[in-house]
Design a protein around this motif. Structure first.
Motif, mmCIF file in Angstrom:
data_model
loop_
_atom_site.group_PDB
_atom_site.id
_atom_site.type_symbol
_atom_site.label_atom_id
_atom_site.label_comp_id
_atom_site.label_asym_id
_atom_site.label_seq_id
_atom_site.Cartn_x
_atom_site.Cartn_y
_atom_site.Cartn_z
ATOM 1 N N LEU A 195 43.288 -22.020 -45.992
ATOM 2 C CA LEU A 195 42.153 -21.307 -46.554
ATOM 3 C C LEU A 195 40.911 -21.571 -45.708
ATOM 4 O O LEU A 195 40.954 -22.335 -44.755
ATOM 5 N N ALA A 196 39.810 -20.944 -46.071
ATOM 6 C CA ALA A 196 38.579 -21.085 -45.298
ATOM 7 C C ALA A 196 37.401 -21.226 -46.245
ATOM 8 O O ALA A 196 37.533 -21.101 -47.466
ATOM 9 N N ALA A 197 36.233 -21.484 -45.656
ATOM 10 C CA ALA A 197 35.030 -21.670 -46.457
ATOM 11 C C ALA A 197 34.756 -20.464 -47.358
ATOM 12 O O ALA A 197 34.267 -20.623 -48.486
ATOM 13 N N ASP A 198 35.073 -19.269 -46.898
ATOM 14 C CA ASP A 198 34.822 -18.063 -47.698
ATOM 15 C C ASP A 198 35.592 -18.086 -49.019
ATOM 16 O O ASP A 198 35.170 -17.465 -49.998
ATOM 17 N N ASP A 199 36.728 -18.818 -49.038
ATOM 18 C CA ASP A 199 37.549 -18.849 -50.249
ATOM 19 C C ASP A 199 36.925 -19.677 -51.364
ATOM 20 O O ASP A 199 37.340 -19.565 -52.523
ATOM 21 N N VAL A 200 35.957 -20.520 -51.040
ATOM 22 C CA VAL A 200 35.275 -21.296 -52.087
ATOM 23 C C VAL A 200 33.799 -20.923 -52.187
ATOM 24 O O VAL A 200 33.066 -21.500 -52.992
ATOM 25 N N SER A 201 33.376 -19.948 -51.389
ATOM 26 C CA SER A 201 31.951 -19.602 -51.346
ATOM 27 C C SER A 201 31.436 -19.078 -52.679
ATOM 28 O O SER A 201 30.314 -19.402 -53.096
ATOM 29 N N THR A 202 32.221 -18.263 -53.383
ATOM 30 C CA THR A 202 31.764 -17.718 -54.659
ATOM 31 C C THR A 202 31.452 -18.838 -55.635
ATOM 32 O O THR A 202 30.433 -18.810 -56.348
ATOM 33 N N TRP A 203 32.320 -19.840 -55.673
ATOM 34 C CA TRP A 203 32.079 -20.994 -56.556
ATOM 35 C C TRP A 203 30.831 -21.752 -56.122
ATOM 36 O O TRP A 203 30.013 -22.153 -56.953
ATOM 37 N N VAL A 204 30.650 -21.940 -54.816
ATOM 38 C CA VAL A 204 29.468 -22.639 -54.304
ATOM 39 C C VAL A 204 28.199 -21.863 -54.643
ATOM 40 O O VAL A 204 27.184 -22.452 -55.029
ATOM 41 N N PHE A 205 28.249 -20.524 -54.511
ATOM 42 C CA PHE A 205 27.077 -19.707 -54.845
ATOM 43 C C PHE A 205 26.678 -19.913 -56.313
ATOM 44 O O PHE A 205 25.495 -20.019 -56.641
ATOM 45 N N GLY A 206 27.675 -19.953 -57.179
ATOM 46 C CA GLY A 206 27.390 -20.172 -58.597
ATOM 47 C C GLY A 206 26.778 -21.539 -58.843
ATOM 48 O O GLY A 206 25.837 -21.679 -59.639
ATOM 49 N N LEU A 207 27.294 -22.553 -58.155
ATOM 50 C CA LEU A 207 26.748 -23.902 -58.275
ATOM 51 C C LEU A 207 25.293 -23.930 -57.813
ATOM 52 O O LEU A 207 24.421 -24.489 -58.494
#
Length: 405
Positions: A329-341
């Motif tokens: 996986l890549a950073a983009d795969d967790v970006s949505t969660w990070v944006f919410g945080l």
């Protein structure tokens, strides 16, 4: 992790309801849950650490110890989660090819430190730490292999030096109990505003990133500590009576360091600095307290506890990044969660930082404000910091710029 995952809601209750085991058909879902949880625990660890720093700046040492312990615990649970180990309420499971195996029925706090202590002595721990620590751009295992001793004694020495053992973490739990349940000002025990500011400044100095998931300052300081630890015992000054004096003969230091350095290290300013002068309290002091163990009132140990937690949080974050990369996986795969945080924790005003590592800029400005703020009292310090006080308590910024690009 999909909302349809059987462990998406109340995973702990589900595990207990299933008799502290994972049904064969849900092994993959549980694996996904543990993997996702490792990132969340890591971010929570940084959040608790940030709140501990905020408490320090406000003169609340007891509150800082309380919060720091939970930051430490969450970092430990995150690190173990990346290794497929679930720490639950009186149920600790390890994922294997044959399924989930219960390894402890102890409570969360006892189990976490017991399992971490055991894991830290394993070959898996040495391999992982040797990969995720990257001083001067090269993984630690390259430096260690060039030192001749190999990675095992180097990593074991590091973990021992930062008191990465069951007794220390149990002691930290006892400290948490003391500051959480006993009256705090029967015998007032306070840091000065200057002491408080120096603790917070040291931590943020260690956290400066270079790019996603990197800790160049912290990793460089760890390298120096490790290199000196390998070199010094074999280069002792011998007295006229033929007995070791406890001093180090640094004559061959520069040549030895050159011989163990991966290619290109000689161009790094910090490498050149430690090559010329292996010990410099001004240069290296921000980390050294992590290698001490003091007893007494909270003011005597809060600094070392915070720095040890910072190291553990750094390891858990590195393990999460390694897990993400290994999974394809890549950073983009967790970006949505990070944006919410980031939005929930007010890490930015409007637009999402691009790149995410730009979050460091706010911390850097806050750090500069801290350095020039009046330290005649905690009131003067807080008043002088204005809005920058909040930034220095937002250590979850580290998770955001480490996980997302």
């Amino acid at each position: 992790m999909a909302p349809a995952n059987a462990y998406f809601h109340s995973a702990g209750e589900r595990v207990l309801a299933d008799g502290k085991t994972i049904p064969p058909g849900q092994h993959e879902e549980f694996s996904d849950y543990i993997a996702a949880a490792s990132f969340i625990h890591s971010a929570d660890s940084w959040a608790y650490l940030g709140r501990a720093l905020h408490a320090v700046l406000q003169g609340d040492v007891h509150g800082a110890v309380h919060l720091c312990y939970y930051a430490e615990l969450r970092a430990a649970v995150s690190l173990l989660s990346t290794e497929g180990i679930y720490i639950g309420n009186r149920c600790t499971l390890a994922l294997t090819n044959a399924g989930a195996v219960e390894v402890s029925g102890a409570g969360t706090h006892v189990a976490a430190w017991m399992v971490l202590d055991s894991w830290a002595r394993s070959a898996r721990a040495r391999d992982l730490i040797g990969k995720i620590l990257r001083p001067i751009g090269a993984p630690l295992h390259e430096w260690a292999n060039n030192m001749g001793s190999g990675i095992q004694p180097v990593i074991e020495g590091l973990l021992n030096d930062i008191a990465f053992d069951l007794s220390t973490f149990s002691e930290d739990r006892n400290r948490r109990n003391h500051v959480s349940y006993q009256p705090t000002r029967v015998e007032p025990d306070d840091l000065s505003a200057d002491e408080s500011a120096r603790i917070v400044d040291d931590v943020w100095t260690l956290l400066e990133p270079e790019s996603r998931g990197t800790f160049p300052v912290l990793d460089r300081l760890l390298l120096r500590h490790l290199a000196v630890g390998v070199f010094a015992p074999t280069h002792e000054v011998v007295g006229a009576d033929g007995m070791p004096t406890g001093l180090t003969d640094w004559t061959d230091w520069a040549a030895w360091l050159d011989s163990v350095a991966p290619g290109g290290a000689e161009r790094d300013p910090y490498f050149a600095s430690i090559r010329a002068k292996p010990n410099d309290a001004t240069r290296d002091g921000s980390l050294e307290a992590a290698f001490t163990r003091n007893q007494g009132a909270p003011t005597t140990y809060v600094r070392e506890m915070i720095l040890r937690t910072t190291l553990l949080a750094r390891l858990s974050t590195g393990a999460c990044v390694e897990l993400l990369d290994d999974s394809g996986l890549a950073a983009d795969d967790v970006s949505t969660w990070v944006f919410g945080l980031g939005e929930a924790r007010a890490l930015w005003a409007d637009d999402v930082p691009d790149p995410m590592v730009d979050l460091w800029a706010d911390a850097q400005v806050a750090k500069e404000e801290l350095e020039v703020a009046s330290k005649t009292s905690h009131h003067a310090l807080i008043k002088g910091m204005r809005e920058y006080l909040a930034v220095l308590g937002q250590a979850e910024r580290v998770a955001a710029w480490s996980f997302a690009s």
